[in-house]
Design a protein around this motif. Structure first.
Motif, PDB file in Angstrom:
ATOM      1  N   GLN A   1       4.033 -21.695  54.883  1.00 50.75           N
ATOM      2  CA  GLN A   1       5.332 -22.624  53.685  1.00 50.75           C
ATOM      3  C   GLN A   1       4.950 -22.404  51.675  1.00 50.75           C
ATOM      4  OE1 GLN A   1       5.414 -26.313  54.423  1.00 50.75           O
ATOM      5  NE2 GLN A   1       2.809 -26.176  55.402  1.00 50.75           N
ATOM      6  N   GLU A   2       3.489 -22.373  51.489  1.00 49.67           N
ATOM      7  CA  GLU A   2       4.101 -21.881  50.534  1.00 49.67           C
ATOM      8  C   GLU A   2       4.151 -21.298  49.597  1.00 49.67           C
ATOM      9  OE1 GLU A   2       1.047 -22.136  52.232  1.00 49.67           O
ATOM     10  OE2 GLU A   2       0.052 -23.763  52.886  1.00 49.67           O
ATOM     11  N   SER A   3       4.455 -19.648  50.597  1.00 50.22           N
ATOM     12  CA  SER A   3       5.545 -18.582  49.903  1.00 50.22           C
ATOM     13  C   SER A   3       6.951 -18.691  50.168  1.00 50.22           C
ATOM     14  CB  SER A   3       4.804 -17.391  50.688  1.00 50.22           C
ATOM     15  OG  SER A   3       4.494 -17.533  52.106  1.00 50.22           O
ATOM     16  N   LEU A   4       7.416 -19.812  50.859  1.00 48.98           N
ATOM     17  CA  LEU A   4       8.158 -20.207  51.803  1.00 48.98           C
ATOM     18  C   LEU A   4       9.297 -20.185  50.612  1.00 48.98           C
ATOM     19  CD1 LEU A   4       9.750 -20.500  53.919  1.00 48.98           C
ATOM     20  CD2 LEU A   4      10.330 -22.962  53.400  1.00 48.98           C
ATOM     21  N   ALA A   5       9.040 -20.826  48.708  1.00 47.91           N
ATOM     22  CA  ALA A   5       9.723 -20.590  48.031  1.00 47.91           C
ATOM     23  C   ALA A   5      10.040 -19.320  47.667  1.00 47.91           C
ATOM     24  CB  ALA A   5       9.349 -20.976  47.157  1.00 47.91           C
ATOM     25  N   GLU A   6       9.358 -17.876  48.243  1.00 49.34           N
ATOM     26  CA  GLU A   6       9.242 -16.485  47.710  1.00 49.34           C
ATOM     27  C   GLU A   6      10.736 -16.312  48.745  1.00 49.34           C
ATOM     28  OE1 GLU A   6       5.962 -14.562  47.235  1.00 49.34           O
ATOM     29  OE2 GLU A   6       5.243 -15.804  45.971  1.00 49.34           O
ATOM     30  N   VAL A   7      10.748 -16.851  49.977  1.00 51.72           N
ATOM     31  CA  VAL A   7      11.717 -16.542  50.534  1.00 51.72           C
ATOM     32  C   VAL A   7      12.887 -15.947  50.216  1.00 51.72           C
ATOM     33  CG1 VAL A   7      12.109 -16.202  53.284  1.00 51.72           C
ATOM     34  CG2 VAL A   7       9.603 -16.722  52.519  1.00 51.72           C
ATOM     35  N   GLU A   8      13.973 -15.303  50.583  1.00 48.24           N
ATOM     36  CA  GLU A   8      15.132 -14.901  50.096  1.00 48.24           C
ATOM     37  C   GLU A   8      15.912 -15.292  51.275  1.00 48.24           C
ATOM     38  OE1 GLU A   8      18.000 -11.645  47.639  1.00 48.24           O
ATOM     39  OE2 GLU A   8      15.747 -11.432  47.717  1.00 48.24           O
ATOM     40  N   ASN A   9      15.681 -14.762  52.046  1.00 48.96           N
ATOM     41  CA  ASN A   9      16.358 -14.838  53.123  1.00 48.96           C
ATOM     42  C   ASN A   9      15.487 -15.282  54.211  1.00 48.96           C
ATOM     43  OD1 ASN A   9      18.752 -14.864  55.038  1.00 48.96           O
ATOM     44  ND2 ASN A   9      19.201 -12.967  55.081  1.00 48.96           N
ATOM     45  N   LEU A  10      16.137 -16.885  54.582  1.00 50.32           N
ATOM     46  CA  LEU A  10      15.459 -17.237  55.261  1.00 50.32           C
ATOM     47  C   LEU A  10      14.667 -17.138  56.733  1.00 50.32           C
ATOM     48  CD1 LEU A  10      12.901 -20.101  55.717  1.00 50.32           C
ATOM     49  CD2 LEU A  10      14.573 -21.565  55.495  1.00 50.32           C
ATOM     50  N   ARG A  11      16.574 -16.713  56.858  1.00 49.97           N
ATOM     51  CA  ARG A  11      16.644 -16.941  58.838  1.00 49.97           C
ATOM     52  C   ARG A  11      15.990 -15.372  58.621  1.00 49.97           C
ATOM     53  NH1 ARG A  11      21.824 -18.338  60.956  1.00 49.97           N
ATOM     54  NH2 ARG A  11      22.686 -16.790  62.459  1.00 49.97           N
ATOM     55  N   ALA A  12      16.584 -14.836  57.678  1.00 53.18           N
ATOM     56  CA  ALA A  12      16.519 -13.165  58.560  1.00 53.18           C
ATOM     57  C   ALA A  12      14.661 -13.282  58.425  1.00 53.18           C
ATOM     58  CB  ALA A  12      16.378 -12.349  57.374  1.00 53.18           C
ATOM     59  N   TRP A  13      13.984 -14.160  57.340  1.00 51.57           N
ATOM     60  CA  TRP A  13      12.189 -14.110  58.012  1.00 51.57           C
ATOM     61  C   TRP A  13      11.997 -15.042  58.702  1.00 51.57           C
ATOM     62  CZ3 TRP A  13       9.067 -18.242  56.373  1.00 51.57           C
ATOM     63  CH2 TRP A  13       7.413 -18.132  56.230  1.00 51.57           C
ATOM     64  N   ILE A  14      12.548 -16.208  59.522  1.00 54.35           N
ATOM     65  CA  ILE A  14      12.218 -16.107  60.243  1.00 54.35           C
ATOM     66  C   ILE A  14      12.272 -15.335  61.730  1.00 54.35           C
ATOM     67  CG2 ILE A  14      13.404 -17.613  62.108  1.00 54.35           C
ATOM     68  CD1 ILE A  14      13.800 -20.017  60.517  1.00 54.35           C
TER      69      ILE A  14
ATOM     70  N   ARG B   1      21.002  -7.790  65.091  1.00 51.04           N
ATOM     71  CA  ARG B   1      22.636  -8.374  64.209  1.00 51.04           C
ATOM     72  C   ARG B   1      23.552  -9.140  64.308  1.00 51.04           C
ATOM     73  NH1 ARG B   1      24.810  -6.735  59.050  1.00 51.04           N
ATOM     74  NH2 ARG B   1      27.048  -6.334  59.705  1.00 51.04           N
ATOM     75  N   GLN B   2      23.321  -8.985  65.637  1.00 52.38           N
ATOM     76  CA  GLN B   2      24.610 -10.482  66.114  1.00 52.38           C
ATOM     77  C   GLN B   2      24.163 -11.500  65.655  1.00 52.38           C
ATOM     78  OE1 GLN B   2      27.088 -10.509  67.481  1.00 52.38           O
ATOM     79  NE2 GLN B   2      27.757 -12.013  67.236  1.00 52.38           N
ATOM     80  N   ASN B   3      22.291 -12.206  66.428  1.00 55.28           N
ATOM     81  CA  ASN B   3      22.136 -13.784  66.295  1.00 55.28           C
ATOM     82  C   ASN B   3      21.364 -13.831  65.279  1.00 55.28           C
ATOM     83  OD1 ASN B   3      23.390 -14.301  69.263  1.00 55.28           O
ATOM     84  ND2 ASN B   3      21.358 -13.925  70.008  1.00 55.28           N
ATOM     85  N   GLY B   4      21.053 -13.143  64.689  1.00 52.11           N
ATOM     86  CA  GLY B   4      20.433 -12.348  63.777  1.00 52.11           C
ATOM     87  C   GLY B   4      20.538 -12.769  62.041  1.00 52.11           C
ATOM     88  N   ASP B   5      21.543 -11.582  62.228  1.00 54.41           N
ATOM     89  CA  ASP B   5      22.229 -12.022  61.343  1.00 54.41           C
ATOM     90  C   ASP B   5      21.455 -11.083  60.017  1.00 54.41           C
ATOM     91  OD1 ASP B   5      24.820 -11.505  59.529  1.00 54.41           O
ATOM     92  OD2 ASP B   5      24.379 -13.327  58.498  1.00 54.41           O
ATOM     93  N   LEU B   6      20.715 -10.114  60.559  1.00 55.83           N
ATOM     94  CA  LEU B   6      20.215  -9.166  59.356  1.00 55.83           C
ATOM     95  C   LEU B   6      20.750  -7.946  59.479  1.00 55.83           C
ATOM     96  CD1 LEU B   6      17.424 -10.929  61.150  1.00 55.83           C
ATOM     97  CD2 LEU B   6      16.485  -8.686  60.869  1.00 55.83           C
ATOM     98  N   THR B   7      20.572  -7.393  58.341  1.00 56.05           N
ATOM     99  CA  THR B   7      21.396  -6.299  57.798  1.00 56.05           C
ATOM    100  C   THR B   7      20.250  -5.275  58.837  1.00 56.05           C
ATOM    101  OG1 THR B   7      19.479  -5.678  55.957  1.00 56.05           O
ATOM    102  CG2 THR B   7      21.905  -7.277  55.700  1.00 56.05           C
TER     103      THR B   7
ATOM    104  N   LYS C   1      27.485 -15.479  58.465  1.00 57.06           N
ATOM    105  CA  LYS C   1      27.038 -16.547  58.746  1.00 57.06           C
ATOM    106  C   LYS C   1      25.702 -17.253  57.628  1.00 57.06           C
ATOM    107  CE  LYS C   1      25.769 -15.830  63.660  1.00 57.06           C
ATOM    108  NZ  LYS C   1      24.829 -15.394  64.532  1.00 57.06           N
ATOM    109  N   PRO C   2      26.112 -18.618  57.794  1.00 59.68           N
ATOM    110  CA  PRO C   2      25.475 -19.321  56.365  1.00 59.68           C
ATOM    111  C   PRO C   2      23.857 -19.586  56.845  1.00 59.68           C
ATOM    112  CG  PRO C   2      26.067 -21.116  58.379  1.00 59.68           C
ATOM    113  CD  PRO C   2      26.188 -19.826  59.301  1.00 59.68           C
ATOM    114  N   ARG C   3      23.308 -18.334  55.208  1.00 56.16           N
ATOM    115  CA  ARG C   3      22.788 -18.654  54.592  1.00 56.16           C
ATOM    116  C   ARG C   3      21.929 -19.568  54.737  1.00 56.16           C
ATOM    117  NH1 ARG C   3      21.277 -13.644  54.603  1.00 56.16           N
ATOM    118  NH2 ARG C   3      22.769 -12.108  54.420  1.00 56.16           N
ATOM    119  N   LEU C   4      20.192 -19.484  55.078  1.00 49.99           N
ATOM    120  CA  LEU C   4      19.657 -20.776  55.438  1.00 49.99           C
ATOM    121  C   LEU C   4      18.906 -21.206  54.220  1.00 49.99           C
ATOM    122  CD1 LEU C   4      18.061 -21.156  58.882  1.00 49.99           C
ATOM    123  CD2 LEU C   4      20.104 -22.687  57.854  1.00 49.99           C
ATOM    124  N   SER C   5      18.813 -21.991  53.367  1.00 47.36           N
ATOM    125  CA  SER C   5      18.065 -22.276  52.132  1.00 47.36           C
ATOM    126  C   SER C   5      16.997 -22.349  52.183  1.00 47.36           C
ATOM    127  CB  SER C   5      18.860 -23.561  51.223  1.00 47.36           C
ATOM    128  OG  SER C   5      17.906 -23.740  50.342  1.00 47.36           O
TER     129      SER C   5
END
Lengths: 1149, 184
Positions: B66-79, B147-153, B3-7
Motif C-alpha cells: 500500500q505504500e506504493s498505492l499512491a502511484e497506482v493510476e488505475n486501482l481497479r486494474a492493479w487489483i 475485459r468484462q469484469n475487470g474493465d481492463l484495457t 465502470k467507475p474507476r476506483l480512486s
C-alpha cells in the motif's frame, strides 16, 4: 452483403472496442444516421448487458479480512503441507516414484501418442482431399481449355474462315463471269454499204455498260478475207459507233459477216469475241397476258408470262430472273415492281414440276390489287429479264373508275340493217345485286355517222333522244325506230340510259348498217406491181369503219376490159377468218391502169413499174422440210439479184440469181429448226459510176413455215349440279396422241370482262416478230392450222398485213413510229454466244448455290458454336458443383483435422503441464536421493558403501537424463520457458494446419482460402452453398455464382474477342455483296366461289396447270348468279416446243 | 461498458485498530470489486473456494504494497492484475492443480445458486451464457473476464498475460463470437 449488414455484425465488437479506429469512427458516424443500425446497437447493448450479467456472480457473504496483529507473520494463506518425512517415507516415495508412477506415465504417454497419431491420420486425409480437389480442378481446367480451343476454332470458322472462303469464291465467280460476261449489242441497218454505221453497246449480262476494246471487221466468209475494218468511235463508256469505210467495195458474191471482237477492259482475262454474221436474236421470247383488258379499282390484276426459246419454243433450261413493272401509259416511272425467278412454285414455295418431274421453267405469274396508286387510265405491264435474255414484252390494260351499277344488254332483231329499214332493239338492265330494274325510266338516243336521229329517221339536234321509255316488270325495254334513207359510213349506235333514282347508267350498242362504201387496199406480192410480168396482188376490203367486208367484182383495165373476176376469201365453216382479204394474179402492162370494179364502187390499183421485180412464193405457206421456191419476174432482164431468207433476224439462206429472162425461180433451203414466219428479200446489185456497188432491196414478202409439232386442244365445258361448271381438256399432238401439256386456264364472264380474250399464243411466237399486233390475230389457232383453207387464209393474212419493209421505209409508212421501232427491234444483234450465256448462267447459278451453301454453313456452324458455348457453360457449372462438393470434402477433412488437433492440443496442454511438474519433481527427488546416498555412504560409513555410491551415481545419472530430456537444464524448471516451448510447438501445429488448409502447390483455377485461425469457426460463406441452382435447359442445371466462388475455376466463358467475333459473324453481312436469289414466283390458282360475294369477271385462273397425259377431267368452278356467256381460254405449251391455244365460248346459263 | 474507476486517494484513519487510511481505501476498493473480482477468479480457477482464497491473498499482497498505492493510476486494474498473478501462482502449484476440481463442476453449482440479477425471462439465457463461459478456452475466458469484469484495457490484459495485443483482441473476438452465437 450491404454496408448496414456489415456494420450490424460488428456492433458487439464496437461496444467492446475491438474495431480498428477508422472502422470504429466510420461505424460511429454511420450510427448517427442509420436508424436500423441504431436499433441493432440497442440489441447489441442488451447482449452486452446479458454477458455482463453472466460474467458477474454474487458473493454476498464474502468479506475481505484485514490482517490481525498476531497474524502479521502469516503472509500466505496458501501453504504447502507441513511435511514430516521419515526415512521410510522417502524410501516409499522412491519406490512409488520408480515403480508405481511409471504405470500412469506409460498410460499418459500412450494416450499422447494415440492423439498424435489421430492428428497425423486426419492430416493425411485432409492432404488427400486437397490433392484430390486439385487434381480434379486441373482435369477440369484442361477439359475446359480443350473446349475453349474448340470454341475458338468454331468462332474462327464462323467469323473468319467461312466468310473468307465465301468471299474468295464469289470473287472467283466474278472473275469467271467477267471472262464470259460481255454482251455486244449491234444495231443499225442490216444492209451493209459504205458509209453506213453500227451502234455498238457493250454490256454485262445485267445490262450495265461495260467499257471494252472493240475491233470491228467486215469479213467475207466465202473468201475468208477481211473486207473492211470500220473505225470505232466511243460515244461514252460502253457505247460506240462503227462506220463502214465510205470507199469500201462490195462484191456481189461476198458472203459478208460483221465481226465485233470485244475485249473487256476491266478485269477480263480472256477477250470475248462476238462474231456477228447476221442479225441475230435474243435467246428467248416472252408472251405476256393479263386476265382481263379492263379493270375497276380494287380489283385484282392477274398476269402470266411464258418465256420460250425463240427457235425451238422449248422452255429455258435454267432460271430467268423476271422483272415485272407496271407504269402508266406514256410514263417511265414504275408504280409497281415485282421480281422473281421463272421457276414456278406454289404458295407453299414448293417448286412445281411438270412432265418428267422437271421443274416448270419459263413461267412467271403474279397478281396485284388496283389500289389507290392506280387511278383511272391506261397502264402498261412490262416484263423484262435481268440479263435481257429476251426483249421486253408489254401488255396494256385499262382501269375504269366507274363501276357498273347495272348488268345491261341489248339485242337487235336482225344481224344487220340497211338504210331506211325498221329496227327493233330489246334492252334490259338488272341491278348488280340481282334485282331487275322494274318500271324505271330509260332514255334511248340514236346516232349515225355523228348525227342524231329521231324514231322516224329524221335528223334532230344533237343529244335529243328517241323518246322516254319505261322498263317492264323484268327490267326490259323495247326500242323501235327507223333508219334514215341515206347512210354513208354506217357508224350507227344506239345509246340507252337507264335511270334508277339517282343512279344512271348508259348502254351503247353499235349495230351493223350495211353501206355500199368500201375501202380497198392492194398489196402486190413483193411490194411493187411489176409491169409486163405476172403479179400476184393481195387486197383487203373494209367498211369505212375498218371492219372487214366481203367484196366481189372484176378487175378492169382502163379501157373497160374485164380481165378477171375477183372475190375476197370465203369460208362458210370459219366465217371469222374472212378478213375481207383476197388475192388475184394478172399481168399489168406498162402504161396501163387497172381498177377493181364492184357494186360498192371502183378501186384503182397502183401503177405497174417496169423496173419492179415481182416476187412470188405461191401459197405463202411452205412445209419446213421443203425448199422455198421463189419465183422472180421482171420485164427488165439481165438483172443481178440476191434472194435471202431470214427468220427472226437470222439469215437462213441466200441465193444469187441473174435474171436473164423475165422469170427465174430459185429454191432456198432453210434450216428446218427455224419455223414460223420467215422473210424473203430480194436485193439487186446497183452499179453506179464512181460509186461502190450497192445492194438495193427491191422486193420482199413473208412466208410461213408451220411447225410439224402441233398440239390440238379439245375443251368441253358442261354444266354440273349446284351451279357449277366442269371443264374437260384434252391435249394431243398432230397424230392424236396425248401430250403432257402445261396450260393456262382462264375463264371469264364475257359481260363484265371488258373485252374479248385473245388466244394467240402460237401466233405470238410464230408470227409476231414480223407482224405487228399478231397477238390480236383472230382465229389464230385456225390460221396456224394445217388445213388448206387455213393455209389460204394465212397466206392472205401475210400478204395483206405482213410488213413489207422497203415499201414502207422508202415510201409511205402508215405508222412510221411503229415501223421505226420495229426496225430497231429487228436489227438489234445480241452478240453474246449461247455458250457464254450458259456459262454466265452457270456462274450465276453457282453464285446462288454458294450463297445458299454459305448461309447453311453459317447457320450450321453458328448452331454448333452456340451448342458448344452452352455445353461449355453447362460443363463449367457441373465442374463448379463437383468442385464445391470436393471443397466441402476438404472442409470436412479440415474440420476433422482441426478437431483431432484440438483434442491433441488439449491433451498435450495437460501433458506438458504434467511434464513440467513431474520433470522438476523427479529431478529434485533424484538429486536428493543421489545426495542422500552419497551422504550416507560418506557420513555413516556403511559397510558396503559401494552400493550407496552406485545408487547415488544411478540417481545422478537419471537426473542427468531427466535434465537432458528437459533441454539440458535450460531453465527446465522455469514454467515460462516450458510454456514457451508449448506455444512454439502449438504454433508449429497451427502453421502446419494452416498449411494444410492451403492448396498444396499452385492449382490452376483455385484460389487459396485464407485460414483465419485454428479455432475460428469457418466463415459463414464457407458453410453455405456458394451457388444457387437455376434451370437452364431440361436435364441440365445451371449454377449461378452469387459471390466470388472460392473454388470456382477461372471463368472459362467465351472470351470477349470471341464474343465480338461471334456477334460480328451473326450480324455482319459478307463483304462481297451479291444480289440475293430472286424469290420464286408463286403460281396461284383462283376459282370463283359463290359464297365469296359479288360476281367477278374472272371465274377461274390458273397460270400453269400441268395436264398429265394431256388430260384434265376435274376442273370445276362456281357460276355466279347472273352469269352471261362465258369464255374459256386455254393456252398450252409443252417442253418439246408444241404450242396450242383454244378459245371456247359457252352460253353459261 | 465503462465502470467507475476506483480512486487510490487515501481516506483519513479513524482508529489504530482499523487499517490505516490507505488500507481502508484499499479494503473499500476490494469490497466494491468483490463480486467482479471473485466472479473472475471463480471462472478462472473453477471453484469458489480457490477464488476466495486468491482474492484474500490478493488483498493481502496489495495491502503489503500500500505504500506504493499512491502511484497506482488505475486501482481497479492493479487489483485485478495482482489477483490474476496470485491465481496463476496457485495454478502453477502442482499440488493445487492436482487438487483442482473438474472444470465447471463446482462452478455450475455456484452458478445455479447465484441468482442472476436479471429479469426472469433472461434467466435461462444468462445460465446458458455462464455455461458457455466455462467452456471457453482458458485464454479467451481470461481475456473476456478481465475485459468484462475487470474493465481492463486490451493493452493491460496483454501486459498481464504477456501476449501481444492483437492476440488478446483476437481471443476476445473469438470469445464474443462464441457467446454471441449462443445469444443469437
Amino acid at each position: 452483403m450491404d454496408r448496414c449488414g456489415q456494420y450490424r455484425d460488428q456492433l458487439l465488437d464496437y461496444l467492446y472496442d475491438l474495431l480498428e479506429p477508422e472502422v470504429q469512427q466510420s461505424l460511429s458516424e454511420h450510427l448517427n444516421t442509420c436508424a436500423l443500425c441504431q436499433s441493432g446497437l440497442a440489441q447489441a447493448r442488451q447482449q452486452q448487458h446479458l454477458l455482463a450479467s453472466a460474467a458477474r456472480l454474487s458473493f454476498p457473504h464474502f468479506r475481505f479480512a484485514a490482517p490481525q496483529p498476531n497474524q502479521a507473520g502469516r503472509e500466505r494463506l496458501i501453504q504447502l503441507p507441513n511435511w514430516r518425512w521419515g526415512r521410510w517415507a522417502a524410501a516409499a516415495a522412491i519406490l512409488l516414484l520408480v515403480g508405481g508412477a511409471s504405470i500412469p506415465v506409460v498410460g499418459v504417454l500412450q494416450r499422447h501418442r494415440q492423439l498424435e497419431s489421430s492428428v497425423e491420420t486426419a492430416k493425411a486425409r485432409h492432404d488427400q482431399a486437397i490433392e484430390s480437389e486439385a487434381a480434379v480442378a486441373r482435369e477440369f481446367a484442361a477439359d475446359l481449355q480443350k473446349r475453349r480451343t474448340e470454341q475458338a476454332r468454331l468462332t474462327e470458322q464462323v467469323a473468319v474462315l467461312l466468310p473468307r472462303e465465301h468471299r474468295e469464291l464469289l470473287e472467283s465467280f466474278d472473275r469467271e463471269e467477267k471472262e464470259h460476261d460481255l454482251v455486244v449489242h449491234l444495231s443499225g441497218s442490216d444492209v451493209i454499204q459504205p458509209g453506213s454505221h453500227f451502234d455498238i453497246d457493250t454490256l454485262d449480262h445485267r445490262g450495265r455498260p461495260v467499257p471494252a476494246d472493240l475491233k470491228v471487221r467486215l469479213i467475207d466468209v466465202a473468201r475468208n478475207a477481211v473486207v473492211a475494218e470500220p473505225q470505232v468511235a466511243e460515244r461514252r463508256a460502253g457505247t460506240y459507233v462503227a462506220v463502214v469505210p465510205p470507199g469500201m467495195k462490195l462484191a456481189p458474191d461476198m458472203n459478208l459477216r460483221v465481226e465485233v471482237v470485244a475485249h473487256r477492259a476491266e478485269g477480263a482475262t480472256v477477250p470475248v469475241t462476238a462474231a456477228v454474221h447476221t442479225p441475230s436474236r435474243s435467246t428467248y421470247r416472252t408472251h405476256l397476258i393479263t386476265d382481263r383488258p379492263v379493270y375497276h379499282p380494287g380489283e385484282t390484276v392477274r398476269f402470266r408470262s411464258l418465256t420460250l426459246e425463240r427457235d425451238s419454243f422449248a422452255p429455258p433450261d435454267g432460271e430467268l430472273q423476271l422483272r415485272y413493272s407496271v407504269s402508266r401509259q406514256g410514263a417511265n416511272a414504275a408504280i409497281l415492281n415485282i421480281a422473281g425467278s421463272s421457276t414456278a412454285s406454289d404458295s407453299q414455295g414448293t417448286i412445281l414440276r411438270g412432265p418428267g418431274g422437271k421443274p416448270l421453267r419459263g413461267l412467271g405469274a403474279g397478281e396485284f390489287v388496283l389500289d389507290g396508286r392506280f387511278p383511272e387510265g391506261e397502264y402498261v405491264l412490262t416484263v423484262r429479264e435481268a440479263t435481257n435474255s429476251f426483249p421486253a414484252e408489254q401488255r396494256v390494260f385499262r382501269v375504269r373508275a366507274d363501276q357498273d351499277l347495272f348488268l345491261k344488254g341489248a339485242e337487235f332483231n336482225q344481224p344487220s340493217y340497211s338504210a331506211g329499214s325498221d329496227v327493233v332493239a330489246n334492252a334490259w338492265a338488272v341491278r348488280v345485286e340481282g334485282t331487275a330494274l322494274t318500271d324505271r325510266e330509260a332514255i334511248a338516243t340514236l346516232t349515225i355517222d355523228g348525227k342524231t336521229y329521231d324514231a322516224q329517221g329524221k335528223t334532230v339536234a344533237n343529244g335529243q333522244p328517241l323518246g322516254k321509255l319505261r322498263t317492264d316488270a323484268e327490267g326490259k325495254v323495247k326500242i323501235a325506230f327507223r333508219l334514215p334513207e341515206r347512210v354513208d359510213d354506217g357508224d350507227a349506235q344506239l345509246a340507252i340510259e337507264f335511270i334508277d333514282g339517282n343512279n344512271r347508267e348508259s348502254l351503247i350498242r353499235r349495230f351493223p348498217v350495211n353501206v355500199l362504201k368500201r375501202v380497198v387496199a392492194f398489196y402486190p406480192e413483193g411490194g411493187t406491181l411489176a409491169a409486163g410480168v405476172t403479179n400476184r396482188v393481195y387486197f383487203d376490203a373494209r367498211t369505212p369503219l375498218g371492219e372487214p367486208a366481203a367484196l366481189r367484182g372484176h378487175l378492169v383495165d382502163d379501157q373497160g376490159k374485164v380481165i378477171l373476176e375477183v372475190a375476197t376469201f370465203h369460208d362458210p365453216e370459219h366465217p371469222r377468218v374472212e378478213q375481207g382479204a383476197g388475192v388475184f394474179a394478172f399481168t399489168p402492162l406498162a402504161g396501163r391502169t387497172y381498177h377493181l370494179r364492184t357494186e360498192n364502187g371502183k378501186f384503182d390499183l397502183p401503177r405497174a413499174d417496169f423496173n419492179a421485180v415481182a416476187l412470188s412464193v405461191p401459197g405463202g405457206v411452205v412445209n419446213p422440210e421443203q425448199p422455198v421456191r421463189v419465183v422472180l419476174r421482171s420485164a427488165r432482164t439481165n438483172r443481178s439479184l440476191w434472194v435471202t431468207a431470214s427468220c427472226r433476224g437470222q439469215l437462213l439462206d441466200h441465193q444469187h440469181v441473174v435474171l436473164q429472162g423475165q422469170e427465174a425461180a430459185v429454191d432456198l433451203n432453210l434450216a428446218p429448226s427455224s419455223l414460223g414466219v420467215a422473210r424473203i428479200t430480194v436485193y439487186e446489185e446497183r452499179h453506179a459510176a464512181g460509186k461502190p456497188l450497192e445492194l438495193v432491196p427491191v422486193a420482199e414478202r413473208l412466208i410461213h413455215r408451220p411447225s410439224p409439232k402441233r398440239m390440238k386442244l379439245a375443251v368441253t365445258p358442261q354444266k354440273l349440279e349446284g351451279q357449277k361448271v366442269g371443264v374437260g381438256i384434252r391435249a394431243s399432238d398432230e397424230s392424236g396422241q396425248p401430250v403432257d401439256a402445261i396450260v393456262l386456264l382462264h375463264v371469264v364472264d364475257t359481260r363484265s370482262a371488258g373485252g374479248k380474250l385473245d388466244g394467240a399464243l402460237p401466233a405470238h411466237f410464230l408470227v409476231s416478230h414480223e407482224i405487228r399486233n399478231a397477238d390480236e390475230m383472230e382465229e389464230a389457232e385456225f390460221l396456224l392450222g394445217d388445213s388448206a383453207k387455213a393455209r389460204e387464209a394465212l397466206d392472205l393474212f401475210l400478204g395483206t398485213r405482213g410488213w413489207r419493209r422497203f415499201v414502207e421505209l422508202e415510201g409511205e409508212p402508215r405508222q412510221p413510229e411503229n415501223v421505226r421501232q420495229d426496225a430497231q427491234r429487228f436489227l438489234v444483234l445480241d452478240a453474246l454466244s449461247v455458250e457464254d450465256r450458259k456459262i454466265v448462267n452457270q456462274v450465276e447459278q453457282k453464285r446462288r448455290d454458294e450463297e445458299t451453301h454459305f448461309q447453311q454453313e453459317q447457320r450450321k456452324l453458328t448452331t454448333a458454336l452456340a451448342a458448344e458455348i452452352r455445353e461449355v457453360e453447362n460443363q463449367k457449372l457441373r465442374d463448379d458443383r463437383e468442385l464445391v462438393r470436393l471443397n466441402q470434402n476438404v472442409d470436412e477433412t479440415r474440420d476433422e483435422y482441426r478437431s483431432a488437433l484440438v483434442a491433441f492440443q488439449d491433451y498435450d496442454d495437460w501433458f506438458q503441464q504434467l511434464r513440467r511438474i513431474l520433470q522438476p519433481a523427479l529431478a529434485v527427488v533424484l538429486g536428493l536421493l543421489a545426495t542422500l546416498f552419497l551422504v550416507v555412504a560418506v557420513a555413516r560409513r556403511v559397510p558396503r558403501p559401494v552400493w550407496y555410491y552406485g545408487a547415488s551415481a544411478t540417481c545422478a545419472l537419471l537426473l542427468a537424463v531427466v535434465a537432458l530430456r528437459s533441454g539440458l537444464g535450460n531453465t527446465f524448471l522455469s514454467v515460462d520457458s516450458v510454456r514457451t516451448d508449448d506455444e512454439t510447438q502449438f504454433a508449429a501445429l497451427k502453421n502446419e494446419l494452416s498449411d494444410a488448409a492451403q492448396p498444396r502447390g499452385p492449382v490452376p483455377g483455385i484460389r487459396p482460402v485464407p485460414m483465419m485461425a485454428m479455432r475460428v469457426t469457418p466463415p459463414a460463406n464457407l458453410l453455405r452453398p456458394a451457388v444457387e441452382v437455376a434451370q437452364v435447359e431440361p436435364g441440365v442445371q445451371r449454377v449461378e455464382s452469387k459471390q466470388p466462388a472460392r473454388f470456382r475455376p477461372e471463368a472459362p466463358s467465351l472470351a470477349l474477342e470471341d464474343a465480338k467475333l461471334l456477334a460480328a459473324a451473326h450480324r455482319a453481312p459478307p463483304k462481297v455483296m451479291v444480289a440475293p436469289p430472286a424469290p420464286q414466283i408463286m403460281i396461284r390458282e383462283y376459282a370463283y366461289q359463290r359464297s365469296l360475294g359479288n360476281s367477278p369477271a374472272t371465274l377461274y385462273w390458273h397460270p400453269a396447270r400441268v395436264l398429265p397425259s394431256g388430260r384434265l377431267e376435274s376442273l370445276t368452278f362456281d357460276l355466279p348468279e347472273l352469269t352471261g356467256p362465258i369464255q374459256i381460254r386455254v393456252l398450252a405449251h409443252t417442253v418439246d416446243g408444241r404450242l396450242g391455244a383454244a378459245l371456247v365460248d359457252w352460253p353459261g346459263r | 461498458m465503462s465502470k467507475p474507476r476506483l480512486s487510490a486517494v487515501a481516506q483519513p484513519a479513524t482508529n489504530a485498530a482499523t487499517p490505516s487510511p490507505p488500507g481502508e481505501a484499499l479494503l473499500r476498493a476490494f469490497d466494491e470489486l468483490r463480486d467482479e473480482l471473485l466472479s473472475t477468479l471463480c471462472y478462472l480457477l473453477g471453484n469458489a473456494h480457490d477464488a476466495e482464497d486468491v482474492a484474500q491473498e490478493a488483498y493481502l499482497r496489495c495491502l503489503r504494497s500500500q505504500e506504493s498505492l499512491a502511484e497506482v493510476e488505475n486501482l481497479r486494474a492493479w487489483i485485478f492484475r495482482v489477483s490474476i498473478n496470485v491465481a496463476k501462482d496457485l495454478q502453477r502449484s502442482a499440488w493445487r492443480r492436482k487438487a483442482r476440481a473438474l472444470p465447471g463442476g463446482d462452478l455450475i453449482a455456484l452458478l445455479d445458486a447465484s441468482a442472476p440479477p436479471v429479469e426472469a425471462e433472461h434467466r435461462e439465457t444468462v445460465k446458458r451464457v455462464r455455461e458457455a463461459l466455462i467452456h471457453l478456452r482458458p485464454e479467451e475466458r481470461e481475456v473476456f473476464l478481465l475485459r468484462q469484469n475487470g474493465d481492463l484495457t486490451y493493452e493491460q490484459i496483454a501486459e498481464l498475460s504477456q501476449r501481444p495485443v492483437g492476440t488478446v483482441k483476437t481471443q476476445m473476438r473469438s470469445a464474443l463470437q462464441k457467446l454471441r452465437e449462443l445469444l443469437a
